[in-house]
Write a protein that holds these residues in place. Sequence first.
Motif, PDB file in Angstrom:
ATOM      1  N   ALA A  49       0.847  -1.196   0.000  1.00 51.64           N
ATOM      2  CA  ALA A  49       0.000   0.000   0.000  1.00 51.64           C
ATOM      3  C   ALA A  49       0.880   1.241   0.000  1.00 51.64           C
ATOM      4  O   ALA A  49       2.040   1.198   0.409  1.00 51.64           O
ATOM      5  N   VAL A  50       0.291   2.347  -0.447  1.00 50.04           N
ATOM      6  CA  VAL A  50       1.012   3.623  -0.471  1.00 50.04           C
ATOM      7  C   VAL A  50       0.037   4.737  -0.143  1.00 50.04           C
ATOM      8  O   VAL A  50      -1.157   4.646  -0.458  1.00 50.04           O
ATOM      9  N   ILE A  51       0.550   5.788   0.494  1.00 49.31           N
ATOM     10  CA  ILE A  51      -0.276   6.938   0.852  1.00 49.31           C
ATOM     11  C   ILE A  51       0.497   8.211   0.532  1.00 49.31           C
ATOM     12  O   ILE A  51       1.699   8.306   0.774  1.00 49.31           O
ATOM     13  N   SER A  52      -0.211   9.196  -0.010  1.00 47.32           N
ATOM     14  CA  SER A  52       0.418  10.461  -0.368  1.00 47.32           C
ATOM     15  C   SER A  52       0.788  11.258   0.877  1.00 47.32           C
ATOM     16  O   SER A  52       0.348  10.952   1.992  1.00 47.32           O
ATOM     17  N   TRP A  53       1.563  12.312   0.687  1.00 46.40           N
ATOM     18  CA  TRP A  53       2.062  13.073   1.831  1.00 46.40           C
ATOM     19  C   TRP A  53       0.935  13.740   2.602  1.00 46.40           C
ATOM     20  O   TRP A  53       1.054  13.951   3.809  1.00 46.40           O
ATOM     21  N   THR A  54      -0.184  14.056   1.943  1.00 44.83           N
ATOM     22  CA  THR A  54      -1.311  14.651   2.668  1.00 44.83           C
ATOM     23  C   THR A  54      -2.233  13.599   3.266  1.00 44.83           C
ATOM     24  O   THR A  54      -3.071  13.908   4.110  1.00 44.83           O
ATOM     25  N   GLY A  55      -2.097  12.367   2.794  1.00 44.91           N
ATOM     26  CA  GLY A  55      -3.039  11.324   3.180  1.00 44.91           C
ATOM     27  C   GLY A  55      -4.276  11.288   2.313  1.00 44.91           C
ATOM     28  O   GLY A  55      -5.152  10.442   2.503  1.00 44.91           O
ATOM     29  N   GLY A  56      -4.347  12.186   1.333  1.00 42.99           N
ATOM     30  CA  GLY A  56      -5.542  12.271   0.518  1.00 42.99           C
ATOM     31  C   GLY A  56      -5.644  11.228  -0.571  1.00 42.99           C
ATOM     32  O   GLY A  56      -6.724  11.006  -1.114  1.00 42.99           O
ATOM     33  N   SER A  57      -4.533  10.608  -0.912  1.00 46.29           N
ATOM     34  CA  SER A  57      -4.533   9.570  -1.949  1.00 46.29           C
ATOM     35  C   SER A  57      -3.877   8.314  -1.409  1.00 46.29           C
ATOM     36  O   SER A  57      -2.818   8.379  -0.787  1.00 46.29           O
ATOM     37  N   VAL A  58      -4.545   7.197  -1.654  1.00 47.24           N
ATOM     38  CA  VAL A  58      -3.991   5.904  -1.249  1.00 47.24           C
ATOM     39  C   VAL A  58      -4.175   4.931  -2.397  1.00 47.24           C
ATOM     40  O   VAL A  58      -5.051   5.105  -3.264  1.00 47.24           O
ATOM     41  N   TYR A  59      -3.349   3.890  -2.373  1.00 50.04           N
ATOM     42  CA  TYR A  59      -3.473   2.822  -3.367  1.00 50.04           C
ATOM     43  C   TYR A  59      -3.045   1.532  -2.682  1.00 50.04           C
ATOM     44  O   TYR A  59      -2.049   1.506  -1.968  1.00 50.04           O
ATOM     45  N   ASN A  60      -3.832   0.487  -2.888  1.00 51.28           N
ATOM     46  CA  ASN A  60      -3.559  -0.805  -2.270  1.00 51.28           C
ATOM     47  C   ASN A  60      -3.354  -1.877  -3.326  1.00 51.28           C
ATOM     48  O   ASN A  60      -3.981  -1.859  -4.385  1.00 51.28           O
TER      49      ASN A  60
END
Length: 123
Positions: A49-60
Amino acid sequence: QVQLVESGGGLVQAGNSLRLSCAASGRTFSTYTMGWFRQAPGKEREFVAVISWTGGSVYNADSVKGRFTISRDNAKNTVYLQMNSLKPEDTAVYYCAADHKLLPRTPYEYDYWGQGTQVTVSS
């Protein structure tokens, strides 16, 4: 530069949950994209999983969709991986990683890594 330390791994039965944490040093944590990867014995390191620096975008990864959730608390310099409905095939060493790229999903794109935490799921 950022230093990463994972925690929260352990031995659990299938169907149970664990929450992994990754604590980061430094005052620039909020500028990093954060990812989780795992590596089972004899296998390549794989994206979770990954999350953007703001937390607004994620991908699993498809293998964990609907079961794992990545989140972050920039005030605490920490990223989390909530793992539910664990399966024996989730057994691996779990690593967190940091980079400035936008949502990278391969290990080669990350500059900074933690030491890993073992997760073992028994059947």
